[in-house]
Write an enzyme that holds these catalytic residues in place. Structure first.
Site, short mmCIF file in Angstrom:
data_model
loop_
_atom_site.label_atom_id
_atom_site.label_comp_id
_atom_site.label_asym_id
_atom_site.label_seq_id
_atom_site.Cartn_x
_atom_site.Cartn_y
_atom_site.Cartn_z
N ARG A 25 -13.84 14.47 9.67
CA ARG A 25 -12.52 15.06 9.97
C ARG A 25 -12.15 16.09 8.92
O ARG A 25 -11.57 17.14 9.22
CB ARG A 25 -11.44 13.96 10.01
CG ARG A 25 -11.53 13.08 11.25
CD ARG A 25 -10.73 11.79 11.06
NE ARG A 25 -9.35 12.05 10.73
CZ ARG A 25 -8.59 11.28 9.96
NH1 ARG A 25 -9.09 10.18 9.41
NH2 ARG A 25 -7.34 11.58 9.73
N LYS A 44 -8.72 0.09 6.57
CA LYS A 44 -9.09 -0.34 5.21
C LYS A 44 -8.19 -1.46 4.71
O LYS A 44 -8.61 -2.33 3.96
CB LYS A 44 -9.03 0.87 4.27
CG LYS A 44 -10.20 1.85 4.53
CD LYS A 44 -10.02 3.18 3.81
CE LYS A 44 -9.10 4.11 4.56
NZ LYS A 44 -9.23 5.53 4.21
N SER A 53 -7.10 5.14 10.18
CA SER A 53 -7.94 5.26 8.98
C SER A 53 -7.35 4.42 7.84
O SER A 53 -8.05 3.60 7.22
CB SER A 53 -8.02 6.74 8.59
OG SER A 53 -8.56 6.90 7.30
N ASP A 112 -14.88 4.36 9.05
CA ASP A 112 -13.80 5.26 8.61
C ASP A 112 -14.32 6.23 7.56
O ASP A 112 -13.96 7.41 7.57
CB ASP A 112 -12.63 4.46 8.03
CG ASP A 112 -11.64 5.39 7.35
OD1 ASP A 112 -11.04 6.22 8.07
OD2 ASP A 112 -11.51 5.34 6.11
N HIS A 166 0.83 -1.20 0.00
CA HIS A 166 0.00 0.00 0.00
C HIS A 166 0.87 1.25 0.00
O HIS A 166 1.80 1.36 0.79
CB HIS A 166 -0.90 0.01 1.24
CG HIS A 166 -1.74 1.24 1.35
ND1 HIS A 166 -2.89 1.42 0.60
CD2 HIS A 166 -1.59 2.36 2.09
CE1 HIS A 166 -3.41 2.60 0.90
NE2 HIS A 166 -2.64 3.19 1.79
N1 URA Z 1 -5.76 8.69 3.95
C1 URA Z 1 -6.71 8.02 4.63
O1 URA Z 1 -7.26 7.04 4.15
N2 URA Z 1 -7.06 8.47 5.86
C2 URA Z 1 -6.50 9.54 6.44
O2 URA Z 1 -6.86 9.88 7.53
C3 URA Z 1 -5.51 10.23 5.71
C4 URA Z 1 -5.16 9.78 4.47
#
Ligand code: URA
Ligand code: CA
Length: 441
Positions: A168, A187, A183, A161, A82
């Site tokens: 956010r 995922k 976050s 999220d 990733h």
């Molecule tokens: N990318 C994300 O998926 N989450 C964040 O909080 C910041 C960047």
């Protein structure tokens, strides 16, 4: 339990319990906690932070808010990679086929591009017919047959999220280490690969601009992955300038294939070999990175890496004639040569601004509804530390709209900062973060 008391606790710098964290995530996701209370809590977290345990609990709660993709039907140790987002970054398209060709299953649920960063799925859709939406059965079947699958996220991954990130974004609470790390990792971890390498980018085109911040983010994410029981390591790499020379979907796919054939740009090859060899070690395919690197170099030389890429395209129903003959990939109508007005050395090449130029040409998405022009983009003929003479070509603009092309030409003249040679040569890889600590190069 009352949300008011939890907000007050965090406001007063106290640690939240696992039960409290589960409570907030669950009740916020199902709408029982309103945005105004969640906003207050996020701001309290922003100022007073979360410790390691709270951060892992938050990640787990967000994973459990949605589906978990079970990859146990795929044989072997599954690996994933990733990147925190960059410009011209085709490492997935190189590392995936390379490690798969070594017999290690590479399964990745990827995303689309947004803003100045590109997405792997968009790049793959440069091939006619390429299908990114696979159901679980197809994914597992493809991976068992070919060791590689790169597809979109069809399951409902970490809905908590999604909702929290959106909140956010509008309450100035994105930039908190625990919130960012949880976050991203929620995922990733919802998809059941066994080992993960994170490529944390730093520089002008990246989310993190400074090395110290990138190290802290990498550490937080590695802690979460390990805490969740997955082998997780992170590399910190340069995104001050784009990776490789190509920026734009079909142009990048072409560059990735050339790299798999042994004719790619050096930075892209080196980062791919670094990440690939780490994955081979994590998957226990080899014992050391040196062995891993030798194996990868061998499979590039033998053509096995390229054949694996072709197999990926074939199994996902893309047109393999476009892999065999790169001239059949989407091509733009015009190519503009951007000439240097000075001589000297390229001092910098702001990756975010290059990404913005590619976006303007149609290679990216302004929003999730935008359509993509697969053929357009930029080839960076000169990169940082290269010597340039007056009137030499700095870059090529591939476009279907001459007016936009001309505008990008003007912008590129400014983005290329040319002057005296930089005192320190650029660095591609800054360091590695594992459960044992940080190693800087
Ligand atoms: N990318 C994300 O998926 N989450 C964040 O909080 C910041 C960047
Ligand atoms: Ca590139």
């Amino acid at each position: 339990m009352r949300i008011y008391d939890i907000i007050k606790k965090k406001r007063d710098k106290e640690e939240l319990t696992t039960e409290e964290i589960n409570f907030i995530v669950e009740k916020y996701t199902n709408g029982e906690i309103p945005d105004y209370q969640m906003s207050a809590l996020l701001m309290a977290i922003y100022f007073n932070k979360m410790n390691k345990r709270e951060t892992l609990d938050l990640t787990k709660a967000m994973i459990n808010s949605g589906d978990i993709v079970d990859l146990s039907g795929i044989n072997g140790i599954k690996v994933d990679k990733h990147s925190t987002g960059g410009v011209g970054d085709t490492v997935t398209l190189i590392v995936g086929p390379m490690v798969a060709a070594c017999g290690v299953p590479f399964v990745k649920m990827s995303g689309r591009g947004l803003g100045h960063t590109g997405g792997t799925l968009d790049k793959l859709e440069s091939f006619r017919g390429f299908r990114v939406e696979l159901d679980d059965e197809e994914l597992i079947n493809n991976a068992n047959q070919t060791n590689i699958c790169i597809c979109s996220q069809t399951a409902n991954i970490a809905p908590a999220d999604k909702k929290l990130y959106a909140l956010r974004d509008v309450t100035a609470t994105v930039e908190n280490l625990s919130l960012i790390a949880s976050s991203i990792m929620s995922k990733k971890l919802a998809i059941g690969s066994n080992a993960i390498i994170l490529d944390v980018k730093i520089g002008s085109g990246a989310f993190m601009k400074k090395l110290d911040d990138a190290i802290e983010l990498a550490k937080a994410m590695v802690d979460i992955g390990q805490g969740y029981g997955r082998e997780t390591i992170a590399v910190i790499s340069n995104m001050d300038e784009p990776l490789g020379r190509a920026v734009g979907n079909a142009l990048e796919v072409k560059e990735a294939i050339e790299t798999l054939q042994g004719n790619g740009p050096e930075d892209l090859l080196q980062l791919s070999l670094f990440i690939g060899s780490k994955l081979l070690v994590l998957a226990k395919r080899v014992e050391t990175e040196i062995e891993g690197r030798e194996l990868l170099e061998q499979i590039i030389k033998s053509g096995a890496a390229y054949d694996k890429f072709k197999e990926l395209v074939k199994y996902q129903e893309g047109d393999i004639s476009q892999v065999e003959n790169l001239n059949l990939l989407p091509k733009s109508e015009y190519i503009i040569q951007v000439k240097s007005t000075k001589s000297g050395y390229v001092k910098s090449l702001n990756a975010e601004e290059i990404g913005q130029c590619a976006l303007l040409l149609g290679a990216g998405r302004e929003n999730m509804e935008s359509t993509i022009d697969y053929s357009s983009g930029i080839i960076l003929v000169k990169k940082v530390d290269d010597k340039v003479e007056i009137d030499e070509t700095l870059a090529e603009i591939h476009c279907n709209d001459m007016e936009l092309g001309k505008e990008v030409e003007k912008r590129l003249q400014n983005i290329y900062v040319i002057g005296t040679r930089n005192e320190e040569p650029k660095k591609l890889i800054y360091g590695l973060v594992t459960k044992d600590g940080v190693e800087l190069y």
